[in-house]
Design an enzyme around this catalytic site. Structure first.
Site, PDB file in Angstrom:
ATOM      1  CE  LYS A  70      -4.440  -1.105   1.904  1.00 51.42           C
ATOM      2  NZ  LYS A  70      -5.342  -1.002   3.052  1.00 51.42           N
ATOM      3  CG  ASP A 106      -8.440   1.174   2.991  1.00 52.17           C
ATOM      4  OD1 ASP A 106      -9.158   0.297   2.493  1.00 52.17           O
ATOM      5  OD2 ASP A 106      -7.196   1.104   3.010  1.00 52.17           O
TER       6      ASP A 106
END
Ligand code: ATR
Length: 274
Positions: A70, A106
């Site tokens: 990420k 997210d």
């Protein structure tokens, strides 16, 4: 499954969980429901830089990104959207005519899951954890005008994040009085995750029925905290709801179409049972 042809758009997945991810059924059944010529497939990433070259050079439409890539992937991309930039991590990459742009859904995913149960504006929100899961949620709570207090084992991480998003911070030892006054508790640490299913940072005596408890851990779905919160009469938002809503957000980014939420929800339920 729809026939693959020369126009099929490929959405790939980069992540160490590529074998166990529940997302293949969710996206592919959603593509099928809307008769979209897309397919969602795992990629086994060995050299991350070369894998990113592959997105560009193979004309891959987009990829979903998870742990451990990420943050490391950012240096190989051409740009970031606003969310990915401020969070400092991406969970998807879009190929915009050869320009690779990182995004991050997210925080929005977690907040959409919470919004199934409550509004956030003006509510006293305790966010437990300031790591990879906590950070995007802190921004999203702040965007939604929640009165945020970040509580983390390492206080200086909480302090720094609170200063960045405009919230308060506190120690784990301060939790009891804070929870007494709170409307929403979001558990975004790794505590309670398999194989530590019997652990929770929240003593069940602290829970009260006015509190809405959101859990980010999704393995298991019924964490100790979720069980304790249900027993205390709290409304709960378990980790599978965030999985669903961040997938919904990503689907809309990948395809530009409104996601068939019921289809995705049913596919997630089925794949969680397997
Ligand atoms: P993730 O991407 O899942 O958030 P992470 O970035 O490693 O994983 O962050 C883990 C979070 O859980 C952090 O907030 C961490 O607290 P620290 O910043 O103090 O490390 C928290 N955490 C992990 N184990 C913990 C424990 N045993 N007690 C309290 N907090 C814990």
């Amino acid at each position: 499954m729809k026939k693959i042809d020369g126009n099929t758009k490929i959405i790939g997945f980069f992540g160490s969980t590529y074998k166990t991810s529940k997302m293949y059924a969710i996206y592919n059944q959603a593509f099928q429901a809307l008769k979209l010529n897309f397919v969602y497939v795992p990629f086994v990433v060995d050299d991350l830089q070369k894998a990113v070259y592959g997105i560009r050079n193979l004309g891959i439409h987009a990829v979903g990104v998870t742990v451990p890539f990420k943050t490391d992937i950012i240096k190989f991309l051409d740009g970031l959207d606003d969310d990915a930039r401020r969070i400092g991590a991406v969970n998807l990459v879009k190929n915009e005519a050869g320009r690779l742009i990182g995004g991050n859904t997210d925080g929005k995913g977690a907040i959409l899951a919470l919004k199934e149960k409550t509004e956030i504006s003006g509510k006293r929100v305790i966010l437990l954890g300031a790591g990879g899961a906590g950070r995007p949620i802190a921004f999203a709570v702040s965007d939604n005008c929640g009165k945020l207090t970040i509580v983390n084992r390492t206080k200086k991480t909480a302090k720094k994040l609170a200063a960045t998003v405009g919230g308060n911070f506190a120690y784990l030892n301060d939790l009891e009085p804070l929870i007494k006054e709170a409307d929403i508790l979001i558990q975004a640490t790794t505590v309670g995750m398999t194989p530590d299913e019997n652990k929770s940072l929240i003593d069940k005596k602290m829970l009260h029925p006015r509190l809405i408890v959101q859990e980010i851990v999704n393995k298991p779905i019924e964490t100790k905290l979720i069980k304790d919160a249900k027993a205390a009469g709290c409304q709960v938002v378990s980790g599978d709801r965030m999985l669903l809503w961040q997938a919904v957000e990503k689907f809309e980014i990948y395809t530009g179409k409104k996601a068939p939420i019921e289809v995705m929800e049913a596919a997630l339920k089925r794949s969680l049972k397997q």
